[in-house]
Every structure is written in C-alpha cells, then in structure tokens.
Design a protein around this motif. Structure first.
Motif, PDB file in Angstrom:
ATOM      1  N   GLY A  35      10.441 -26.286  74.096  1.00  0.00           N
ATOM      2  CA  GLY A  35       9.686 -26.208  72.848  1.00  0.00           C
ATOM      3  C   GLY A  35       8.664 -27.314  72.725  1.00  0.00           C
ATOM      4  N   SER A  36       8.366 -27.682  71.472  1.00  0.00           N
ATOM      5  CA  SER A  36       7.353 -28.704  71.181  1.00  0.00           C
ATOM      6  C   SER A  36       7.633 -30.012  71.911  1.00  0.00           C
ATOM      7  N   ILE A  37       8.911 -30.333  72.108  1.00  0.00           N
ATOM      8  CA  ILE A  37       9.275 -31.589  72.767  1.00  0.00           C
ATOM      9  C   ILE A  37       9.512 -31.375  74.263  1.00  0.00           C
ATOM     10  N   GLY A  38      10.312 -30.353  74.598  1.00  0.00           N
ATOM     11  CA  GLY A  38      10.749 -30.180  75.983  1.00  0.00           C
ATOM     12  C   GLY A  38       9.618 -29.941  76.966  1.00  0.00           C
TER      13      GLY A  38
ATOM     14  N   ILE B 208      15.518 -25.437  80.759  1.00  0.00           N
ATOM     15  CA  ILE B 208      16.289 -24.213  80.497  1.00  0.00           C
ATOM     16  C   ILE B 208      16.060 -23.786  79.049  1.00  0.00           C
ATOM     17  N   ASP B 209      15.763 -22.511  78.838  1.00  0.00           N
ATOM     18  CA  ASP B 209      15.595 -22.031  77.457  1.00  0.00           C
ATOM     19  C   ASP B 209      16.146 -20.609  77.336  1.00  0.00           C
ATOM     20  N   GLN B 210      16.739 -20.354  76.175  1.00  0.00           N
ATOM     21  CA  GLN B 210      17.315 -19.035  75.914  1.00  0.00           C
ATOM     22  C   GLN B 210      16.253 -17.956  75.676  1.00  0.00           C
ATOM     23  N   GLU B 211      15.049 -18.396  75.308  1.00  0.00           N
ATOM     24  CA  GLU B 211      13.983 -17.430  75.001  1.00  0.00           C
ATOM     25  C   GLU B 211      13.303 -16.960  76.286  1.00  0.00           C
TER      26      GLU B 211
ATOM     27  N   GLY C 292      10.731 -21.027  70.161  1.00  0.00           N
ATOM     28  CA  GLY C 292      11.605 -21.516  69.095  1.00  0.00           C
ATOM     29  C   GLY C 292      10.753 -21.857  67.885  1.00  0.00           C
ATOM     30  N   GLN C 293      10.821 -23.123  67.437  1.00  0.00           N
ATOM     31  CA  GLN C 293      10.061 -23.499  66.229  1.00  0.00           C
ATOM     32  C   GLN C 293       8.620 -23.892  66.545  1.00  0.00           C
ATOM     33  N   ASN C 294       8.324 -24.121  67.813  1.00  0.00           N
ATOM     34  CA  ASN C 294       6.946 -24.494  68.161  1.00  0.00           C
ATOM     35  C   ASN C 294       5.943 -23.476  67.617  1.00  0.00           C
TER      36      ASN C 294
ATOM     37  N   ALA D 147       4.956 -23.782  63.839  1.00  0.00           N
ATOM     38  CA  ALA D 147       4.150 -24.914  63.356  1.00  0.00           C
ATOM     39  C   ALA D 147       2.740 -24.441  63.001  1.00  0.00           C
ATOM     40  N   ILE D 148       2.141 -25.091  61.996  1.00  0.00           N
ATOM     41  CA  ILE D 148       0.790 -24.667  61.606  1.00  0.00           C
ATOM     42  C   ILE D 148      -0.285 -25.427  62.387  1.00  0.00           C
ATOM     43  N   GLY D 149       0.109 -26.398  63.179  1.00  0.00           N
ATOM     44  CA  GLY D 149      -0.865 -27.041  64.078  1.00  0.00           C
ATOM     45  C   GLY D 149      -1.387 -28.382  63.620  1.00  0.00           C
ATOM     46  N   GLY D 150      -0.820 -28.927  62.541  1.00  0.00           N
ATOM     47  CA  GLY D 150      -1.273 -30.233  62.065  1.00  0.00           C
ATOM     48  C   GLY D 150      -0.881 -31.339  63.034  1.00  0.00           C
ATOM     49  N   LEU D 151      -1.821 -32.220  63.308  1.00  0.00           N
ATOM     50  CA  LEU D 151      -1.585 -33.300  64.278  1.00  0.00           C
ATOM     51  C   LEU D 151      -2.149 -34.579  63.703  1.00  0.00           C
TER      52      LEU D 151
ATOM     53  N   ARG E 178      20.734 -18.934  78.087  1.00  0.00           N
ATOM     54  CA  ARG E 178      21.327 -19.690  76.977  1.00  0.00           C
ATOM     55  C   ARG E 178      22.433 -20.599  77.507  1.00  0.00           C
ATOM     56  N   ILE E 179      22.279 -21.886  77.264  1.00  0.00           N
ATOM     57  CA  ILE E 179      23.282 -22.854  77.728  1.00  0.00           C
ATOM     58  C   ILE E 179      24.563 -22.637  76.935  1.00  0.00           C
ATOM     59  N   ASP E 180      25.675 -22.410  77.660  1.00  0.00           N
ATOM     60  CA  ASP E 180      26.919 -22.164  76.929  1.00  0.00           C
ATOM     61  C   ASP E 180      28.004 -23.182  77.210  1.00  0.00           C
TER      62      ASP E 180
ATOM     63  N   MET F 208      13.155 -33.619  64.935  1.00  0.00           N
ATOM     64  CA  MET F 208      11.723 -33.901  64.744  1.00  0.00           C
ATOM     65  C   MET F 208      11.220 -33.483  63.356  1.00  0.00           C
ATOM     66  N   CYS F 209      12.100 -32.897  62.560  1.00  0.00           N
ATOM     67  CA  CYS F 209      11.750 -32.487  61.189  1.00  0.00           C
ATOM     68  C   CYS F 209      10.459 -31.664  61.207  1.00  0.00           C
ATOM     69  N   GLY F 210       9.516 -31.991  60.327  1.00  0.00           N
ATOM     70  CA  GLY F 210       8.277 -31.186  60.258  1.00  0.00           C
ATOM     71  C   GLY F 210       7.180 -31.724  61.137  1.00  0.00           C
ATOM     72  N   GLN F 211       7.544 -32.491  62.193  1.00  0.00           N
ATOM     73  CA  GLN F 211       6.506 -33.198  62.954  1.00  0.00           C
ATOM     74  C   GLN F 211       6.662 -33.099  64.468  1.00  0.00           C
ATOM     75  N   GLY F 212       7.396 -32.106  64.927  1.00  0.00           N
ATOM     76  CA  GLY F 212       7.643 -32.015  66.370  1.00  0.00           C
ATOM     77  C   GLY F 212       6.412 -31.673  67.184  1.00  0.00           C
ATOM     78  N   PHE F 213       5.550 -30.856  66.619  1.00  0.00           N
ATOM     79  CA  PHE F 213       4.341 -30.482  67.367  1.00  0.00           C
ATOM     80  C   PHE F 213       3.449 -31.706  67.556  1.00  0.00           C
ATOM     81  N   MET F 214       3.349 -32.508  66.498  1.00  0.00           N
ATOM     82  CA  MET F 214       2.464 -33.679  66.603  1.00  0.00           C
ATOM     83  C   MET F 214       3.100 -34.805  67.416  1.00  0.00           C
ATOM     84  N   MET F 215       4.428 -34.859  67.446  1.00  0.00           N
ATOM     85  CA  MET F 215       5.072 -35.944  68.195  1.00  0.00           C
ATOM     86  C   MET F 215       5.297 -35.587  69.660  1.00  0.00           C
TER      87      MET F 215
HETATM   88  C1  LIG Z   1       6.355 -23.393  58.753  1.00  0.00           C
HETATM   89  C2  LIG Z   1       6.362 -24.581  59.665  1.00  0.00           C
HETATM   90  C3  LIG Z   1       5.211 -25.340  59.829  1.00  0.00           C
HETATM   91  C4  LIG Z   1       5.210 -26.479  60.660  1.00  0.00           C
HETATM   92  N1  LIG Z   1       4.050 -27.151  60.845  1.00  0.00           N
HETATM   93  C5  LIG Z   1       4.028 -28.231  61.684  1.00  0.00           C
HETATM   94  C6  LIG Z   1       2.824 -28.943  61.920  1.00  0.00           C
HETATM   95  O1  LIG Z   1       1.764 -28.615  61.379  1.00  0.00           O
HETATM   96  N2  LIG Z   1       2.867 -30.011  62.758  1.00  0.00           N
HETATM   97  C7  LIG Z   1       4.021 -30.413  63.378  1.00  0.00           C
HETATM   98  O2  LIG Z   1       3.998 -31.396  64.111  1.00  0.00           O
HETATM   99  N3  LIG Z   1       5.167 -29.730  63.190  1.00  0.00           N
HETATM  100  C8  LIG Z   1       5.217 -28.660  62.353  1.00  0.00           C
HETATM  101  N4  LIG Z   1       6.379 -27.982  62.157  1.00  0.00           N
HETATM  102  C9  LIG Z   1       7.618 -28.493  62.765  1.00  0.00           C
HETATM  103  C10 LIG Z   1       7.715 -28.127  64.244  1.00  0.00           C
HETATM  104  O3  LIG Z   1       7.588 -26.734  64.403  1.00  0.00           O
HETATM  105  C11 LIG Z   1       9.044 -28.618  64.798  1.00  0.00           C
HETATM  106  O4  LIG Z   1       9.280 -29.977  64.449  1.00  0.00           O
HETATM  107  C12 LIG Z   1       9.050 -28.552  66.320  1.00  0.00           C
HETATM  108  O5  LIG Z   1       8.693 -27.272  66.772  1.00  0.00           O
HETATM  109  C13 LIG Z   1      10.416 -28.949  66.884  1.00  0.00           C
HETATM  110  O6  LIG Z   1      10.267 -29.066  68.268  1.00  0.00           O
HETATM  111  P1  LIG Z   1      11.535 -28.994  69.215  1.00  0.00           P
HETATM  112  O7  LIG Z   1      11.047 -29.053  70.622  1.00  0.00           O
HETATM  113  O8  LIG Z   1      12.526 -30.002  68.754  1.00  0.00           O
HETATM  114  O9  LIG Z   1      12.151 -27.542  68.905  1.00  0.00           O
HETATM  115  P2  LIG Z   1      11.643 -26.101  69.405  1.00  0.00           P
HETATM  116  O10 LIG Z   1      10.162 -26.065  69.554  1.00  0.00           O
HETATM  117  O11 LIG Z   1      12.283 -25.113  68.517  1.00  0.00           O
HETATM  118  O12 LIG Z   1      12.271 -26.005  70.861  1.00  0.00           O
HETATM  119  C14 LIG Z   1      13.669 -25.962  71.039  1.00  0.00           C
HETATM  120  C15 LIG Z   1      13.972 -24.943  72.129  1.00  0.00           C
HETATM  121  O13 LIG Z   1      15.352 -25.050  72.489  1.00  0.00           O
HETATM  122  C16 LIG Z   1      15.813 -23.764  72.809  1.00  0.00           C
HETATM  123  N5  LIG Z   1      17.289 -23.764  72.711  1.00  0.00           N
HETATM  124  C17 LIG Z   1      18.051 -24.123  71.649  1.00  0.00           C
HETATM  125  N6  LIG Z   1      19.355 -24.005  71.944  1.00  0.00           N
HETATM  126  C18 LIG Z   1      19.426 -23.560  73.224  1.00  0.00           C
HETATM  127  C19 LIG Z   1      20.499 -23.231  74.098  1.00  0.00           C
HETATM  128  N7  LIG Z   1      21.800 -23.340  73.735  1.00  0.00           N
HETATM  129  N8  LIG Z   1      20.203 -22.782  75.345  1.00  0.00           N
HETATM  130  C20 LIG Z   1      18.928 -22.654  75.756  1.00  0.00           C
HETATM  131  N9  LIG Z   1      17.862 -22.939  74.962  1.00  0.00           N
HETATM  132  C21 LIG Z   1      18.115 -23.396  73.716  1.00  0.00           C
HETATM  133  C22 LIG Z   1      15.136 -22.872  71.787  1.00  0.00           C
HETATM  134  O14 LIG Z   1      15.080 -21.516  72.226  1.00  0.00           O
HETATM  135  C23 LIG Z   1      13.752 -23.517  71.669  1.00  0.00           C
HETATM  136  O15 LIG Z   1      12.791 -22.883  72.505  1.00  0.00           O
HETATM  137  C24 LIG Z   1       6.395 -26.842  61.348  1.00  0.00           C
HETATM  138  C25 LIG Z   1       7.556 -26.054  61.212  1.00  0.00           C
HETATM  139  C26 LIG Z   1       7.548 -24.944  60.389  1.00  0.00           C
HETATM  140  C27 LIG Z   1       8.798 -24.124  60.266  1.00  0.00           C
END
Ligand SMILES: Cc1cc2nc3c(=O)[nH]c(=O)nc-3n(C[C@H](O)[C@H](O)[C@H](O)COP(=O)(O)OP(=O)(O)OC[C@H]3O[C@@H](n4cnc5c(N)ncnc54)[C@H](O)[C@@H]3O)c2cc1C
Length: 390
Positions: free
Chosen positions: A12-15, A32-35, A41-43, A46-50, A172-174, A336-343
C-alpha cells in the motif's frame, strides 16, 4: 520455502515506496498482499493531499522528504503522477483558530517548513470566491501540494520492480511463525517466506496481522468518506483546510485537481469505527453545508462520485514505527492515520537508509538524523519496548 533479505506485508501507501527504496539499496525484497495488485487497500481511498504542514516535528521532516521525492518524480524517473504544487491554506475565521495557527508557526519553521501567516487579501487571490466575511487570515505553505494516489502507487511499484522487488498478490498472510522473540517465517495459502527482517505495512489491518505474532497493537480502522465533482475551469490553487468543527464534523478540506475536479473530504464527528466501505447518504449533506458556508460560488458544482475508506488510526494520531520487544525482527510501519499517502515515500526512504546503514536492523541507530526514540506511550500500548519515530 522462499528466502529473502526482507519481506514486507502490504503493498500500500507505505509498503510499495518502502520496497522500492530497499530494493534500490540492494536488498532482496518480497512484498505480499491479499489484493490483486498494489494500492488496492486504503491507498486508493486517499484524496492525494501531500503536505509537510503538521504540528509534529517528525511528521514535518518525513513529509519534507516525501515532497522532494514526489515533486521530482517526473524529471528523475519519467512518471507523471499529477503532482501539483498548489500549497496548503489553513483558514482562520475566529481568534482561537488564529492563535493556535500562530503558536504552531514557530515549531513549523524550526522544523524547516516554508510556511507563513497570510492576510485575507492573499487568501482571496489564491482562492477567489472564498468567503471573506469574518476571515482573519491563515497559514500558507507553498511547497505542499497534491498528486494522484493511483498514479503515484503505480510509479513506486514500477520503480520497485525495476529494483528487483518481487510482488506476491492474491496472497493473504495467515500465519506468522515465531521462534521465541524472532519471527522466523510468514505463511500464506500454503507457501512460506523466510527472512531475517519482516515489515508490517498492513495498514488498517495491521493490528490483525500483528496479533498473529502475539502482539497487541492499537491500530483501529476509522471510516472516512471523500468525493469528487465534475471538472471545471481552474479557479483555485491550494488545498483549503477549515478546522472549525460543527456538531457533526471536524476538519473539512478540498482542492481542485490539475484535471479540474474538486476533491473533498470531511472528518466525521464522532469518529466512525469499523470496516464498512459503503458510501453513506449522510456524507454529502454534511459536506454541502460546510462547502457553501466557506465557498458559496461552488453551489452549482455537481458531484460525480463518493467513496469511503479507513484511516489506520492510533490513539494519539501518531504513527507506530519500531521494533517490538516480543518480535524483535518485525518492524512495524503502521498507524499512518489520515497521512499514509503523504508519509509513504519519505518514511520509505528514511527507513531504508536506517536499515541499510544501521548494520543492526534490530535497533536503528538514528544515523539518518531522524532518530528513533523510546516513548512511554509505547509501554501503555502493551509493548515491552517499542521505538517510535520522532
Ligand atoms: C477518504 C480518505 C481520504 C484520505 N486522504 C488522504 C490524503 O489526502 N493524504 C494522505 O496522506 N492520506 C490520506 N488518507 C489516508 C491514507 O489512505 C492511509 O493513511 C494510507 O493509505 C495507509 O497506508 P498503509 O500502507 O498503511 O495501508 P494500505 O495502503 O491500506 O496498505 C495496506 C495493505 O496491506 C494489505 N494487507 C492487510 N492485511 C493483509 C494480510 N493479512 N495479508 C496480505 N495483505 C494484507 C492490504 O490489502 C493493503 O493493500 C485518506 C484516507 C481516506 C479513507
């Protein structure tokens, strides 16, 4: 058994940017990702704010790194990720908000952020049509901006692939197979990956994943919705943030993408916990009220689509980055709360540098200048010892 130097759980946004940075430093990396593909996932929610505009010095420094990477993505690597340096504008309509912005400016400037107080005239020039009645001014950080999370994720994925990273999708990691306080291997769908270092980048599901190693980590899915309008002629540059809460919402923020659409998001009050990704009928009325109060000229804009996703939320709004005592080689890069894309890109670079230069991945030495420090909160969160990035 597949053997790697580093295995990352979550594309996702971090990995993905982290995998790129590690691959570029010569590590043999598996993700490894389940998708079915990266960023599903949540990436993609995100609306793209950085922005590097934060109230926490570590977040400012991480996101300044992100901005360097994102803003040069086209010239350095040839990927157009729709980066637009429009700046962030936090508006103040009351003395309390004005005072809190002024208080923050000192910390923000000391941390290296290009930010200043601007008058209502400047705000009107940056965002013509914004309500000026009662407007006291705001803070403006011209180096911030926005980019497409889908395009950015694709660019990081391509760069990671070019650096030799291997991705395993639909997986999916189990099981996390522990040997004492060391994570020996990860299992998914009957296959096993071993490595000296594993990284939890599982976003909103990070706590579930960590629980497979016996860890209890406070990351909870917190639902947020967003929307996009039809495209219109360019009329504003910055991301506008209005932090005045009302009875049903907290922060409200929106920007006009380079492609003309207005993209908007709101923080619901109280928070909505859970994993329900279905859009609600309450979201738009909430936004319309706030939008028209702030920006009356947008009353005729038509909304094209709304969506819902989850913030991977921590109790104090800070990310959890470190090595738990009970699983010493299982780096957590979560919450990463609401900031994973930017971080993501900045944190990926900092962690990769730390892992590559520290020698011991069990205790990053802080050689990058960012430092990992012990935090008492970590104990309260049930860790014997975790180091949080400050
Ligand atoms: C409406 C909305 C707007 C947002 N706007 C912004 C923004 O403007 N700027 C910003 O910086 N952030 C924003 N965010 C927050 C941002 O989307 C998240 O903080 C960020 O995506 C989290 O990154 P991540 O890598 O931790 O998670 P993800 O991007 O969700 O990646 C985690 C991955 O782990 C995988 N996974 C989980 N469990 C397993 C498992 N057991 N086996 C295999 N794979 C697994 C998932 O499938 C997923 O692909 C927003 C979020 C929302 C909901």
């Amino acid at each position: 058994m597949k053997t790697y130097d580093i295995v990352i759980a979550g594309a996702g946004s971090i990995g993905v940017p982290l995998a790129w940075q590690l691959g570029a430093r010569g590590f043999k990396v598996a993700v490894i990702d389940q998708e079915a593909s990266w960023g599903r996932g949540q990436n993609r929610a995100a609306i793209g704010g950085l922005r590097a505009t934060h109230s926490d010095a570590a977040k400012i420094r991480i996101c300044l790194e992100s901005l360097k990477i994102v803003s040069t993505m086209k010239e350095d690597h040839g990927f157009d990720i729709e980066w637009h340096r429009g700046g962030y504008l936090y508006v103040a309509y009351d003395e309390a908000t004005k005072g809190s912005f002024h208080n923050l400016l000192k910390l923000q400037k000391e941390a290296g952020l290009d930010i200043d107080w601007v008058s209502p005239d400047v705000i009107e020039r940056l965002s013509p049509g914004i309500r000026t009645e009662g407007l006291l001014g705001g803070t403006y950080s011209p180096g911030d901006g926005f980019a497409s999370p889908l395009m950015a994720g694709t660019a990081y994925h391509r760069l990671a692939m070019d650096a030799g990273v291997e991705f395993f999708f639909n997986t999916r990691i189990d099981a996390l197979n522990m040997e004492g306080d060391i994570l020996a291997s990860i299992s998914a769908g009957g296959e096993t990956w071993s490595a000296p270092l594993f990284i939890n980048a599982a976003g909103a599901e990070a706590a579930d994943l960590a629980s497979l190693a016996g860890l209890d980590i406070p990351v909870h899915p917190d639902c947020h919705e967003a929307g996009v309008t039809e495209p219109v002629q360019r009329f504003m540059e910055p991301m506008v943030v209005d932090i005045r809460p009302d009875s049903e919402s907290g922060n409200y923020y929106f920007y006009q993408a380079g492609t003309g659409q207005v993209i908007f998001c709101i923080t619901p009050r109280p928070q909505i916990w859970g994993r329900d990704k279905g859009s609600t009928s309450s979201f738009l009325p909430l936004c319309v009220k706030r939008m028209l109060e702030l920006y009356p000229r947008l009353r005729n804009l038509r909304v094209r689509r709304t969506w819902r996703g989850m913030y991977p939320m921590t109790p104090d709004g800070l990310p959890i980055v470190g090595y738990p005592e009970k699983a010493k080689n299982f780096l957590q890069a979560i919450g990463m709360c609401g900031q994973g894309f930017m971080m993501g890109p900045g944190l990926g670079k900092i962690l990769a540098e730390s892992i590559a230069s520290g020698g011991s991945y069990l205790r990053p030495a802080g050689s990058t200048g960012y430092g990992f420090v012990f935090d008492e909160l970590a104990c309260e969160r049930g860790f014997d010892h975790i180091e949080l990035l400050k």
